[in-house]
Motif scaffolding. Sequence first.
Motif, mmCIF file in Angstrom:
data_model
loop_
_atom_site.group_PDB
_atom_site.id
_atom_site.type_symbol
_atom_site.label_atom_id
_atom_site.label_comp_id
_atom_site.label_asym_id
_atom_site.label_seq_id
_atom_site.Cartn_x
_atom_site.Cartn_y
_atom_site.Cartn_z
ATOM 1 N N PHE A 87 0.842 -1.196 0.000
ATOM 2 C CA PHE A 87 0.000 0.000 0.000
ATOM 3 C C PHE A 87 0.876 1.244 0.000
ATOM 4 C CE2 PHE A 87 -2.091 -3.376 2.383
ATOM 5 C CZ PHE A 87 -3.360 -3.413 1.827
ATOM 6 N N ASP A 88 0.244 2.362 -0.352
ATOM 7 C CA ASP A 88 0.920 3.646 -0.187
ATOM 8 C C ASP A 88 0.113 4.476 0.803
ATOM 9 O OD1 ASP A 88 2.822 5.573 -0.499
ATOM 10 O OD2 ASP A 88 2.053 6.337 -2.402
ATOM 11 N N SER A 89 0.805 5.224 1.667
ATOM 12 C CA SER A 89 0.121 6.016 2.688
ATOM 13 C C SER A 89 0.819 7.351 2.858
ATOM 14 C CB SER A 89 0.139 5.281 4.026
ATOM 15 O OG SER A 89 1.445 5.288 4.581
ATOM 16 N N GLU A 90 0.100 8.275 3.444
ATOM 17 C CA GLU A 90 0.682 9.598 3.666
ATOM 18 C C GLU A 90 1.726 9.578 4.775
ATOM 19 O OE1 GLU A 90 -1.131 13.703 5.268
ATOM 20 O OE2 GLU A 90 -2.338 12.714 3.711
ATOM 21 N N GLU A 91 1.375 8.944 5.903
ATOM 22 C CA GLU A 91 2.249 9.016 7.082
ATOM 23 C C GLU A 91 3.493 8.150 6.931
ATOM 24 O OE1 GLU A 91 1.957 11.016 9.759
ATOM 25 O OE2 GLU A 91 3.866 10.229 10.497
ATOM 26 N N PHE A 92 3.313 6.943 6.394
ATOM 27 C CA PHE A 92 4.416 5.974 6.407
ATOM 28 C C PHE A 92 5.003 5.710 5.033
ATOM 29 C CE2 PHE A 92 1.593 4.828 10.015
ATOM 30 C CZ PHE A 92 2.470 5.122 11.036
ATOM 31 N N GLY A 93 4.540 6.381 4.018
ATOM 32 C CA GLY A 93 4.973 6.055 2.673
ATOM 33 C C GLY A 93 4.452 4.683 2.296
#
Lengths: 282, 282
Positions: A36-42
């Motif tokens: 997955f891609d996320s804002e907080e953790f990349g």
Amino acid sequence: MELWYTEEHTPTVRFSIKVKKQLFGGKSPFQQVDVFDSEEFGRFFTLDGLMMLTEKDEFIYHEMIVHVPMATNPDVRRVLVIGGGDGGTVRELSRYKTIEKVDMVDIDEMVVKVCRELLPFTSNKLDDPRVTLYFEDGLKFVRTVEEKYDLIIVDSTDPFGPGEGLFTKEFYGNCCKILNDDGILVNQHENPYYDSYRASMRRAHRRIEDFFPICRVYQAHIPTYPSGHWLFGFASKKFDPLEIDAEAWNALGLETNYYNTDIHRGAFMLPNYVKRELELEN
Amino acid sequence: MELWYTEEHTPTVRFSIKVKKQLFGGKSPFQQVDVFDSEEFGRFFTLDGLMMLTEKDEFIYHEMIVHVPMATNPDVRRVLVIGGGDGGTVRELSRYKTIEKVDMVDIDEMVVKVCRELLPFTSNKLDDPRVTLYFEDGLKFVRTVEEKYDLIIVDSTDPFGPGEGLFTKEFYGNCCKILNDDGILVNQHENPYYDSYRASMRRAHRRIEDFFPICRVYQAHIPTYPSGHWLFGFASKKFDPLEIDAEAWNALGLETNYYNTDIHRGAFMLPNYVKRELELEN
């Protein structure tokens, strides 16, 4: 629409990350693999829905599983990595010019393929000419391999599912056999806070003690793993990790984001409740 | 029906606990006060929806905020606690027979009242005859108090809302003034992992350095706080917390679940990224 990844740390405790996008989802013969891609953790990568690493904090796990044994014995030349398909452990190992050979054994070729494609920040040293990849069960590999190693790093999943065999007496005994007389075995040791794996880790720790005269446990702060308090097992035939030549390691000039030779020592200083639960001496 | 408590560690990261029952909910003149019961953590207590403590792991925070300074200077006799309305810090202090006086200043009487009733495991020493409670703003208290203290513990909420004044230059200056020549100031220092408070903690740390010659930061694993990686600030006029008499502290015979004199030293060994972010020397 909002997409959230949620991991159950226990049946009544959940950790959730808002997801920008799912980059991969697939089922290998061994497990469910997702990225997955996320804002907080990349970017982050899960197996059977459990967090394996995030772009933001994977450095903590990989630095601590590699530099602690490497600072303990700077003369390590031949390394066996069991698991570690994301490549982060190999990446940290590859920074040591003195290492001549790294064999990496991951049961799941899909993991390595997906990480090569989507997680270049961990997998970018898998092509180092010193590295040989084997897609086999680590439990079987150590039964028959005729090499000898100075260091074995067990960068495994949890003590159930595909990683289960990597916490058995048979496995530790074979690791001991294929290690040189000054060999070191490091493994991920789960968290000490939630009940779920504590009994199995205590058992695993007892089994390792049957084979290695020096057995210690060290810890790191890994915010995206359950409880954020993560343990590593350190088993050794000769070298005590509390007696390191800090100057020698610092002279290598390796830049690190978590590890340093002070935290190397501090990491072995464990809370009382952890020592009691693992029935540890140190 | 299921009831879940959810805390936003960042706008895109959530930590959730299944709640058995809400035991209290009320609004004081300063903040929203809630107490819940849960399977995993037992009772837990939040202010303005942020986790203050859980029955399962409050020992970590309270032992680390008290025993680190007390082992550094076993001769502490007069202590000021700012905040700490749940009583956990006072409970740990009360175990030292050598302490003669503890003044506790919490702005919010409702917190103390609710904790006395619902959290006896932390509040059960607030009636120790050496303890005096003041329901005042700590920022104002230190302006005018004429006592002198050996130790000040700032057991505060975050650097915004009711606790904001406890991170100012004026506050630290007054703390310095009312501390004896060998005085120690310890404060909770937030987590180093999520961006939200890092800039404000860096500023706060700089302000403390203006007043105290010895300034260090130490860490603990507190699973129910954001990231699980919690920092404490240690400011001191004379005593260096790295130079303790471990034998003397151990001879006190205090039983602890987290703290020991090894982890005392280990806790000051910080990861590189934390040192960089706080621009620390240690």
